[in-house]
Design a protein around this motif. Structure first.
Motif, PDB file in Angstrom:
ATOM      1  N   MET A   1       0.785  -1.269   0.008  1.00  0.00           N
ATOM      2  CA  MET A   1      -0.327   0.032   0.044  1.00  0.00           C
ATOM      3  C   MET A   1       0.747   1.422  -0.032  1.00  0.00           C
ATOM      4  O   MET A   1       1.915   1.355   0.657  1.00  0.00           O
ATOM      5  N   LYS A   2       0.427   2.435  -0.743  1.00  0.00           N
ATOM      6  CA  LYS A   2       1.041   3.544  -0.633  1.00  0.00           C
ATOM      7  C   LYS A   2       1.121   4.347   0.996  1.00  0.00           C
ATOM      8  O   LYS A   2       0.451   3.898   1.544  1.00  0.00           O
ATOM      9  N   THR A   3       2.115   4.911   0.980  1.00  0.00           N
ATOM     10  CA  THR A   3       2.638   5.563   2.416  1.00  0.00           C
ATOM     11  C   THR A   3       1.312   6.093   2.814  1.00  0.00           C
ATOM     12  O   THR A   3       0.944   5.800   3.857  1.00  0.00           O
ATOM     13  N   LEU A   4       0.755   7.278   2.101  1.00  0.00           N
ATOM     14  CA  LEU A   4      -0.362   7.857   2.695  1.00  0.00           C
ATOM     15  C   LEU A   4      -1.658   6.941   2.735  1.00  0.00           C
ATOM     16  O   LEU A   4      -2.173   7.045   4.196  1.00  0.00           O
ATOM     17  N   ALA A   5      -1.900   6.236   1.874  1.00  0.00           N
ATOM     18  CA  ALA A   5      -2.957   5.279   2.112  1.00  0.00           C
ATOM     19  C   ALA A   5      -2.903   4.570   3.122  1.00  0.00           C
ATOM     20  O   ALA A   5      -3.890   4.073   4.100  1.00  0.00           O
ATOM     21  N   ARG A   7      -1.336   5.068   5.864  1.00  0.00           N
ATOM     22  CA  ARG A   7      -1.169   5.799   7.137  1.00  0.00           C
ATOM     23  C   ARG A   7      -2.905   5.835   7.529  1.00  0.00           C
ATOM     24  O   ARG A   7      -3.254   5.716   8.725  1.00  0.00           O
ATOM     25  N   TYR A   8      -3.582   6.052   6.398  1.00  0.00           N
ATOM     26  CA  TYR A   8      -4.906   6.468   6.899  1.00  0.00           C
ATOM     27  C   TYR A   8      -6.194   5.105   6.738  1.00  0.00           C
ATOM     28  O   TYR A   8      -7.252   5.200   6.931  1.00  0.00           O
ATOM     29  N   SER A   9      -5.404   4.269   6.250  1.00  0.00           N
ATOM     30  CA  SER A   9      -6.196   2.877   6.238  1.00  0.00           C
ATOM     31  C   SER A   9      -6.950   2.390   7.595  1.00  0.00           C
ATOM     32  O   SER A   9      -8.068   1.886   7.389  1.00  0.00           O
ATOM     33  N   THR A  10      -6.523   2.734   8.699  1.00  0.00           N
ATOM     34  CA  THR A  10      -7.206   2.394   9.838  1.00  0.00           C
ATOM     35  C   THR A  10      -7.978   3.402  10.289  1.00  0.00           C
ATOM     36  O   THR A  10      -8.853   3.262  11.153  1.00  0.00           O
ATOM     37  N   TYR A  11      -8.183   4.690   9.607  1.00  0.00           N
ATOM     38  CA  TYR A  11      -9.457   5.573   9.949  1.00  0.00           C
ATOM     39  C   TYR A  11     -10.477   4.974   9.361  1.00  0.00           C
ATOM     40  O   TYR A  11     -10.902   5.362   8.121  1.00  0.00           O
TER      41      TYR A  11
END
Ligand code: PMP
Length: 399
Positions: A1-5, A7-11
């Motif tokens: 997964m890309k870095t940004l995605a 990071r926010y995959s748990t939101y």
């Protein structure tokens, strides 16, 4: 997964609310902003709009927008500063300055940008911003970008404001910024007391009239007019997205201050100007407000009727004095469930939970338009009272 995605995959707070069937945001409306709207092909009564005068559907407002598109096209393709000023921008600013009794006005592309750019650019490191704790988010954002020291005082609490004024250096700028009508609570700023304190401590006052224009004051001219204190307020800010049935915002005040803002407020200089259609519709909406006073009268009749009915039923409406009527629930999950149930019953209201209000103050925000009928109002009040009762909110009485 890309870095940004990643990071926010748990939101997943919104997704959990969707799974529970209580997610209330981004609901597509497929009709005009009127007292009745269509959502998912179903007609629902709109009691969550800020279109206080019901002008977003007015034939003259729509016609003004159409004519502006014909004459000026769809966009100004640039900021006011360089290529994006039209003659109708300048005319609107003159009209706004007259409306609120100030020397000059400047329009921004939204009310949020008006607060952001104005508050961020007035005052330096030795100066102070004094903000009510319940002020709108755009005022807070402006203060975050400012170099001035930010002092928050308790909501509408004049002792708290005075305690902050006392610690400011006497020679500094002390800008008190308050909502005229508080957007979630519907109460009115204690402007007469604020003016007295401002005089005592040589402070300046900026009032956010987003929810006051078209509602309070002579012919809807806002909070300062309501209290007969126009001379004592330095800056009046307003938005066009509520009573004025459009999109954009403005700040009005002494010509020296407006001149400074025109050349220094970054949200003005570095952002494209209001579209021709937006400018023309605000202008038409103001003309209608001034020539059809019965709209404001009707808004107040509906407001007083609704507030009394909710209070009689035992619902806590807080300190509201305006067409914004908070129905306190004080339980976030219940607020979301109530909003969902009411939508199923054909009523659109706004669920308000943190960060819009402190967590112990979550509420259903019920707001009126001058064009609502008493029949629509009775229907909604009945459903709301019954739903509050079902969810065991306070001492709600059902006849
Ligand atoms: N101030 C207040 C008090 C508001 O309620 C709002 C909008 N919710 C704004 C400013 C921002 O106005 P706009 O929608 O034009 O950006």
């Amino acid at each position: 997964m890309k870095t940004l995605a990643a990071r926010y995959s748990t939101y997943d707070v919104p997704q959990k609310a969707m799974e529970a069937g209580i997610y209330p945001y981004f609901r597509p409306i497929s009709s005009e902003q009127d007292t009745e709207v269509f959502i998912n092909g179903k007609k629902v009564l709109m009691f969550g709009s800020n279109c206080y005068l019901g002008l977003a559907t007015h034939p003259k407002v729509k016609e003004a927008a159409r004519q502006a598109v014909e004459q000026y096209g769809t966009s100004c393709s640039g900021s006011r500063f360089l290529n994006g000023t039209l003659d109708i921008h300048v005319e609107l600013e003159e009209k706004l300055a007259r409306l609120v009794g100030k020397e000059e006005a400047i329009c921004y592309s939204t009310g949020f940008q008006a607060n952001l750019g104005t508050i961020a650019s007035l005052g330096g490191r030795e100066d102070y911003l004094l903000l009510d704790a319940q002020n709108h988010a755009s005022i807070i954002e402006g203060s975050r970008l400012s170099f001035s020291k930010v002092l928050k005082f308790a909501h509408n609490d004049m002792d708290s404001l005075e305690s902050k004024l006392k610690i400011c250096k006497p020679e500094s700028i002390k800008l008190i910024v308050v909502d005229g009508v508080f957007s979630m609570e519907g109460d009115i700023a204690k402007l007469p007391d604020i003016v007295s304190l401002a005089k005592k401590y040589n402070a300046s006052i900026m009032i956010d009239d987003a929810h006051s224009l078209g509602v309070l004051g002579k012919q809807g001219r806002g909070t300062a007019s309501h209290f007969n204190l126009t001379e004592d307020v330095d800056l009046v800010m307003g938005t066009f997205s509520k009573s004025f049935a459009s999109l954009g915002g403005f700040v009005a005040g002494d010509k020296e201050v407006i001149n400074f803002l025109k050349h220094n407020a970054r949200s003005l200089i570095f952002s494209a100007s209001m579209t021709p259609a937006s400018v023309a519709s605000v202008s038409a909406a103001i003309d209608i407000m001034l020539t059809e006073p019965e709209r404001i009268e009707n808004l107040w009749k509906l407001t007083n009727y609704a507030r009394k009915a909710f209070q009689d039923a035992g619902i806590n409406t807080g300190k509201s004095e305006t067409p914004i009527i908070p129905l306190y629930v004080r339980d976030n999950m219940k607020v979301l469930r109530i909003a969902r149930n009411l939508l199923d019953e054909g009523i659109f209201v706004n669920p308000v939970i943190p960060p819009a209000v402190p967590k112990e103050d979550s509420l259903i925000r019920f707001s009126l338009m001058a064009t609502h009928t008493f029949e629509q109002l009775d229907f909604a009040i009945d459903k709301i009272v019954k739903t509050f009762k079902t969810h065991e909110v306070f001492a709600v009485k059902v006849k």
